[in-house]
Design an enzyme around this catalytic site. Structure first.
Site, PDB file in Angstrom:
ATOM      1  N   SER A  97       0.841  -1.133  -0.010  1.00  0.00           N
ATOM      2  CA  SER A  97       0.182  -0.092   0.075  1.00  0.00           C
ATOM      3  C   SER A  97       0.850   1.182   0.067  1.00  0.00           C
ATOM      4  CB  SER A  97      -0.913  -0.011   1.088  1.00  0.00           C
ATOM      5  OG  SER A  97      -0.144  -0.121   2.594  1.00  0.00           O
ATOM      6  N   HIS A 131      -4.407  13.497   2.474  1.00  0.00           N
ATOM      7  CA  HIS A 131      -3.734  13.198   1.034  1.00  0.00           C
ATOM      8  C   HIS A 131      -4.108  14.420   0.008  1.00  0.00           C
ATOM      9  CE1 HIS A 131      -2.794   8.964   2.312  1.00  0.00           C
ATOM     10  NE2 HIS A 131      -1.881   9.338   1.325  1.00  0.00           N
ATOM     11  N   HIS A 132      -3.659  14.484  -1.016  1.00  0.00           N
ATOM     12  CA  HIS A 132      -4.041  15.555  -2.000  1.00  0.00           C
ATOM     13  C   HIS A 132      -5.377  15.277  -2.555  1.00  0.00           C
ATOM     14  CE1 HIS A 132      -3.350  12.533  -5.011  1.00  0.00           C
ATOM     15  NE2 HIS A 132      -2.193  12.121  -4.385  1.00  0.00           N
ATOM     16  N   LYS A 135      -6.578  12.137  -5.045  1.00  0.00           N
ATOM     17  CA  LYS A 135      -6.468  10.677  -4.608  1.00  0.00           C
ATOM     18  C   LYS A 135      -7.928  10.196  -4.711  1.00  0.00           C
ATOM     19  CE  LYS A 135      -4.700   7.606  -1.255  1.00  0.00           C
ATOM     20  NZ  LYS A 135      -4.114   6.624  -2.226  1.00  0.00           N
TER      21      LYS A 135
END
Length: 232
Positions: A97, A131-132, A135
């Site tokens: 992952s 996250h950005h 994603k």
């Protein structure tokens, strides 16, 4: 080493840059609508595409006897079938992952902390991941791996995006522009909070780890993890 890059987004481009700087060669690249090069020339394929393409990309490599390093998340409902196929084809496969060396050390630290916290039932565990905004999957595969490292020590059966319960660890996903990846595990009681955090500063860590895994996987047969690559 001759590499195939299956998926040529931001991660694929970063992997290409770092692989070339290490003296490796890119012999094949595939994008969503096109490809260039010759896949069968590759010593190892690095797969960072999307959940819809991952299984077909992995299968294509197994059919050509090409080892696969896969970092795409969101396709794990098919994981067991992919592993069976790898074994039938006598293939070579690593899925993670997250390939960052630092994150994999964090996974180990997370499990050790979970074990240490096991007797202290007044602490409630939770996971936050940021996250950005591009994603697609939530929670991140990294957050799920973190949860899986905690579950055996906390009398839980899994994780949830809803409110925490006796059975499930709460994961809180957040999406913020240009955040490369931050994961925090917290244990909170009425008295205090204990936290461990991993914060990625760039994509280079993920790319370097994927290249390291590809280098390690050459000439090997079987299904492996980053624990095997790092010896932890």
């Amino acid at each position: 080493m001759k590499l195939a890059l299956l998926g040529f987004g931001k991660m694929g481009k970063t992997i290409e840059k770092l692989a070339l700087s290490k003296g490796h060669t890119i012999v094949y690249k595939s994008m969503s609508s096109a490809s260039e090069g010759i896949l069968t020339e590759a010593d190892v394929a690095i797969e960072f595409s999307n959940p819809e393409s991952a299984v077909s990309n992995i299968t294509k490599c197994f059919d050509q006897d090409i080892p696969v390093v896969c970092g795409t998340t969101g396709w794990l409902s098919d994981y067991d079938e992919v592993i069976k196929l790898c074994k039938r084809r006598n293939g070579s496969f690593i899925y993670a992952s997250n390939f960052s060396v630092g994150v994999n050390l964090f996974f180990k630290l997370n499990s050790e902390l979970a074990k240490l916290m096991q007797p202290w039932e007044t602490y409630e565990v939770a996971i936050e991941e940021i996250h950005h905004t591009e994603k697609k999957d939530a929670p991140s595969g990294t957050a799920i791996t973190i949860a899986e490292g905690i579950v055996p020590f906390q009398n839980k059966t899994g994780w949830t995006l809803e409110e925490a319960s006796e059975e499930a660890i709460k994961i809180i996903p957040k999406r913020i522009d240009d955040v490369k990846g931050t994961h925090t595990v917290s244990y909170t009681s009425a008295i205090d909070t204990i936290k461990i955090t991993h914060e990625a500063h760039s994509r280079d860590g993920f790319a370097k780890g994927a290249i390291l895994a590809a280098e390690w996987l050459q000439q090997k047969k079987g299904v492996f993890t980053m624990k095997d690559v790092l010896g932890i």
